[in-house]
Design an enzyme around this catalytic site. Structure first.
Site, PDB file in Angstrom:
ATOM      1  N   GLU A   1       0.833  -1.208   0.000  1.00  0.00           N
ATOM      2  CA  GLU A   1       0.000   0.000   0.000  1.00  0.00           C
ATOM      3  C   GLU A   1       0.865   1.254   0.000  1.00  0.00           C
ATOM      4  OE1 GLU A   1      -1.043   1.855   3.936  1.00  0.00           O
ATOM      5  OE2 GLU A   1      -2.876   0.750   3.504  1.00  0.00           O
TER       6      GLU A   1
ATOM      7  N   ASP B   1      -5.500  -2.855  -3.357  1.00  0.00           N
ATOM      8  CA  ASP B   1      -5.418  -1.395  -3.452  1.00  0.00           C
ATOM      9  C   ASP B   1      -4.039  -0.953  -3.915  1.00  0.00           C
ATOM     10  OD1 ASP B   1      -4.393  -2.264  -0.967  1.00  0.00           O
ATOM     11  OD2 ASP B   1      -4.845  -0.357   0.013  1.00  0.00           O
TER      12      ASP B   1
END
Length: 465
Positions: free
Chosen positions: A76, A129
């Site tokens: 991330e 993500d």
């Protein structure tokens, strides 16, 4: 002669690239409102602070982002770092993050989600993500620097987008999986949903139908989650099923994934991007709900805390940038200028420079709020029969001292019109980026009209100072 020859060889060996967009860009988005209190220098300042506190250089031109535990890096963080570096035109850092990402991929080609420092897998397999942010950042890099140098950003972006499609989208449902090794209809994470990226992926890879379906499914899941749990405003849960219900597989997460907490909080930011870039109606509906929750239910940005049940009851206690900034981004679609101005100022005044999550997200939010998180022209469709009303058109800088750059579909007709209605400039664009010199014009308000061959048009206001 020998020295001249050596110099010539060295010169030819240098990587040559041009940069299309400076930083700060101060773009005016096609949709939504922007804070009257915004200042792109805030984006610059926050980027420099974030870089100083959280970036570490490894060997072989690799860079990493330090996590909450500074000896660790999560995928991330690399995704966030690549977004920030590419918009800040920090090519060395961007390339270093991408090399680090590639050094630490699993057999599916996605980065293992937690790494011990500069090398060594701590926790295997991907977090979606990160892949989404990295893939989109590579598209921006192709726009910024081209793909003829040592890294072919275009090919790398297309390859990673294909990997996401194969391993992180559930087959036959268009549900975003939270990782390459788990999830789908039985458990997903709404804060990973990035419909603006999906539209860009579709245009960039000529796979529009598939990625539009992923975007549509994202809104279906968000709306399901809000409806079945009687949620107030846009308070989605951290985790849910595709039907919107709480997932039985979320027991390992805080509050069993049932609250609007440190996962879900990113949802307004990601959905706001879809609104300011594309004007998506579903995005507008969602961000306005989120903004109104703060403005009406809470009584303003100063009352935001870090966590809520979906019914709006408080579960958090801290007033921090992670939550304030996400709601500030939502206010760009909330139709209340005063509230947006107050939200921007609140975010600006929150100083948590040593908190990985707060400072990183504050910087990303500030980029969006100040017009420094724009849609690059290489991620928009361009053809002879383009629909100008559905195209993404941006111009920058605005205000400008002398020159403006218009990003619009190729073969647009661009008019610059004075406040009195006189056409002072007209040209047919030959690429998706057109620079117009207005240095000889008086200071004041002008209008830039972009039209297609069917005489449909979009008009933007620009200020010369």
């Amino acid at each position: 002669m020998k020295n001249l020859l050596l110099f010539s060889i060295a010169f030819l060996c240098l990587e040559s690239y041009s940069q299309k967009q400076s930083f700060p860009a101060s773009t005016v988005y096609s949709y939504g409102i922007m804070a009257g209190t915004k200042n792109s220098q805030d984006a610059v300042t926050n980027y420099q602070l974030w870089k100083s506190n959280f970036v570490e250089k490894c060997n072989n031109a690799r860079y990493r982002v330090k996590f909450d535990t500074p000896s660790e890096t999560v995928s991330e963080g690399i995704g966030y770092g690549m977004l920030l570096a590419v918009y800040a035109t920090d090519k060395e850092l961007f390339d270093g993050f991408w090399l680090y990402y590639k050094d630490n991929v699993n057999s599916n080609g996605v980065m293992n989600w937690k790494i011990n420092g500069c090398s060594g897998t701590h926790s295997p397999n991907g977090a979606t993500d990160a892949e989404l942010d990295v893939a989109f950042a590579l598209i921006v890099a192709d726009f910024q620097w081209g793909s003829t140098g040592s890294i072919n950003y275009k090919n790398d972006a297309k390859s990673l987008i294909t990997t996401i499609k194969l391993h992180e989208i559930e087959a036959n449902t268009f549900v975003l999986k939270p990782g390459d090794q788990f999830g789908g209809s039985q458990i997903t994470n709404p804060s990973y949903f990035s419909p603006a990226y999906y539209r860009a992926f579709g245009a960039f890879t000529n796979d529009v139908s598939f990625w539009n379906s992923v975007a549509a499914k994202s809104y279906t899941i968000i709306n399901n989650n809000l409806t079945v749990n009687n949620a107030v405003g846009g308070l989605v849960s951290d985790w849910c099923t595709a039907a919107g219900t709480y997932s039985s597989e979320a027991g390992i997460y805080k509050y069993d994934g049932k609250t609007y907490n440190y996962d879900a909080v990113r949802t307004p930011w990601r959905i706001a991007v879809d609104y300011v870039w594309y004007g998506t109606a579903d995005a507008k509906t969602y961000v306005k709900k989120s903004s109104d929750f703060v403005r009406v239910n809470l009584g303003g940005t100063s009352n935001i805390k870090d966590g809520y049940s979906q019914d709006g009851s408080l579960v958090g206690q801290w007033h921090n940038a992670t939550f304030v900034g996400a709601f500030a981004c939502a206010a760009m679609g909330g139709d209340n200028q005063i509230h947006l101005n107050e939200s921007y100022t609140d975010l600006k005044n929150l100083n948590e420079p040593n908190s990985y999550f707060n400072q990183t997200l504050k910087t990303l939010y500030t980029f969006l709020l100040t017009g420094n998180f724009y849609l690059p022209s290489n991620a928009t469709l361009s053809n002879d029969n383009f629909d100008i009303e559905k195209s993404t058109v941006t111009l920058f800088p605005n205000p400008s001292a002398d020159r403006i750059t218009v990003n619009a579909p190729e073969r647009s007709t661009i008019y610059v019109i004075s406040a009195s209605g006189s056409i002072i400039h007209q040209q047919k664009s030959t690429s998706e980026t057109t620079e117009i010199n207005l240095a000889n014009q008086a200071s004041g308000v002008y209008f830039v009209k972009i039209a297609n061959d069917d005489f449909k048009s979009i008009t933007k206001k620009v200020i010369l100072n």
